[in-house]
Design a protein around this motif. Structure first.
Motif, PDB file in Angstrom:
ATOM      1  N   LYS A  41      20.941 -53.198  35.209  1.00  0.00           N
ATOM      2  CA  LYS A  41      22.100 -52.873  34.391  1.00  0.00           C
ATOM      3  C   LYS A  41      23.181 -52.290  35.287  1.00  0.00           C
ATOM      4  O   LYS A  41      22.905 -51.564  36.233  1.00  0.00           O
ATOM      5  N   ILE A  42      24.407 -52.600  34.959  1.00  0.00           N
ATOM      6  CA  ILE A  42      25.560 -52.067  35.672  1.00  0.00           C
ATOM      7  C   ILE A  42      26.362 -51.236  34.679  1.00  0.00           C
ATOM      8  O   ILE A  42      26.561 -51.646  33.534  1.00  0.00           O
ATOM      9  N   LYS A  57      23.149 -48.133  38.863  1.00  0.00           N
ATOM     10  CA  LYS A  57      24.182 -48.894  39.579  1.00  0.00           C
ATOM     11  C   LYS A  57      25.427 -48.985  38.726  1.00  0.00           C
ATOM     12  O   LYS A  57      25.364 -49.147  37.516  1.00  0.00           O
ATOM     13  N   ALA A  58      26.565 -48.879  39.395  1.00  0.00           N
ATOM     14  CA  ALA A  58      27.849 -48.929  38.701  1.00  0.00           C
ATOM     15  C   ALA A  58      28.856 -49.648  39.590  1.00  0.00           C
ATOM     16  O   ALA A  58      28.555 -50.002  40.731  1.00  0.00           O
ATOM     17  N   VAL A 135      24.261 -40.845  39.700  1.00  0.00           N
ATOM     18  CA  VAL A 135      23.028 -40.066  39.563  1.00  0.00           C
ATOM     19  C   VAL A 135      23.161 -38.984  38.488  1.00  0.00           C
ATOM     20  O   VAL A 135      24.257 -38.624  38.078  1.00  0.00           O
ATOM     21  N   SER A 136      22.002 -38.464  38.096  1.00  0.00           N
ATOM     22  CA  SER A 136      21.941 -37.343  37.152  1.00  0.00           C
ATOM     23  C   SER A 136      22.232 -36.044  37.901  1.00  0.00           C
ATOM     24  O   SER A 136      22.373 -36.035  39.127  1.00  0.00           O
ATOM     25  N   GLU A 137      22.269 -34.936  37.180  1.00  0.00           N
ATOM     26  CA  GLU A 137      22.468 -33.634  37.824  1.00  0.00           C
ATOM     27  C   GLU A 137      21.336 -33.314  38.800  1.00  0.00           C
ATOM     28  O   GLU A 137      21.514 -32.539  39.728  1.00  0.00           O
ATOM     29  N   THR A 141      17.973 -41.326  39.663  1.00  0.00           N
ATOM     30  CA  THR A 141      18.272 -42.469  38.797  1.00  0.00           C
ATOM     31  C   THR A 141      16.956 -42.961  38.215  1.00  0.00           C
ATOM     32  O   THR A 141      15.904 -42.787  38.848  1.00  0.00           O
ATOM     33  N   PRO A 142      16.980 -43.585  37.049  1.00  0.00           N
ATOM     34  CA  PRO A 142      15.739 -44.124  36.476  1.00  0.00           C
ATOM     35  C   PRO A 142      15.069 -45.151  37.391  1.00  0.00           C
ATOM     36  O   PRO A 142      13.858 -45.285  37.408  1.00  0.00           O
ATOM     37  N   GLN A 143      15.873 -45.860  38.186  1.00  0.00           N
ATOM     38  CA  GLN A 143      15.346 -46.908  39.060  1.00  0.00           C
ATOM     39  C   GLN A 143      14.886 -46.381  40.423  1.00  0.00           C
ATOM     40  O   GLN A 143      14.307 -47.120  41.209  1.00  0.00           O
ATOM     41  N   GLY A 144      15.176 -45.117  40.721  1.00  0.00           N
ATOM     42  CA  GLY A 144      14.757 -44.533  42.000  1.00  0.00           C
ATOM     43  C   GLY A 144      15.597 -44.963  43.186  1.00  0.00           C
ATOM     44  O   GLY A 144      15.139 -44.941  44.331  1.00  0.00           O
TER      45      GLY A 144
END
Length: 196
Positions: A41-42, A57-58, A135-137, A141-144
């Motif tokens: 997912k982007i 990913k973004a 990334v989160s705080e 990321t869920p994907q590592g």
């Protein structure tokens, strides 16, 4: 006879259109299957405080979302890169790939990411050579994507050439973003803000 030809023409036209519609539907289904199988997912968002944050990913399109476009657009428009430094930097960006770890919730990331895009646009850098990981705080990321990358602060901007890391800017530049990039890419001694 004219009526028969007319009816035959209408039937042929309907059959052709039906076939075209089926083909379009099949193409759409194929695209959906490819997307589902890809699982990458982007610009995925997750709830964050009273809004959302990007996670995983973004790309630049993610910053067009209402939650992010104000700080991204104002940071991009207000930044003016040093033109002399840019002349030196532009040829050094050839064959370089850049990976950016940033948090849409992070003030340092909100400041530096638009500036980086402005510098890269000014230099004519191919956006396909830029990987943006949000990334989160907890810097995850869920994907590592962060695993093995030593991401402790954001933004972390990593410069690679031929699979080798040339250097990184961590959280904020030492001099300016483009001057720090020039130091890294020209092989000068450079230590990011948290280097020992």
């Amino acid at each position: 006879m004219k009526k028969i030809l007319f009816i035959f023409s209408v039937i042929t036209l309907v059959a052709c259109n039906s076939s075209k519609e089926k083909k379009k539907t099949d193409e759409n289904i194929s695209k959906e299957i490819i997307s589902e199988n890809n699982k990458e997912k982007i610009n995925d968002t997750v709830p964050y405080e009273d809004s959302v944050m990007l996670l995983g990913k973004a790309n630049r399109n993610g910053f067009k979302m209402e939650a992010f476009n104000n700080w991204f657009n104002s940071g991009y428009e207000s930044y003016s890169a040093d033109s002399e430094v840019m002349q030196q930097l532009k040829p050094l960006l050839k064959d370089v790939t850049i990976t950016v770890f940033m948090g849409t919730w992070c003030e340092d990331s909100q400041r530096e990411t638009p500036h980086l895009y402005k510098i890269l646009d000014t230099a004519g850098f191919q956006e396909s050579d830029l990987t943006l990981i949000t990334v989160s705080e907890e810097k995850t990321t869920p994907q590592g994507f962060e695993e093995g990358q030593d991401i402790n602060y954001v933004p972390t901007i990593i410069f690679n050439k031929n699979g080798t890391e040339l250097g990184r800017i961590v959280e904020y530049p030492i001099t300016s973003l483009e001057k720090d990039m020039l130091a890294i890419l020209s092989g000068q001694e450079y230590k990011h803000a948290y280097a020992e």
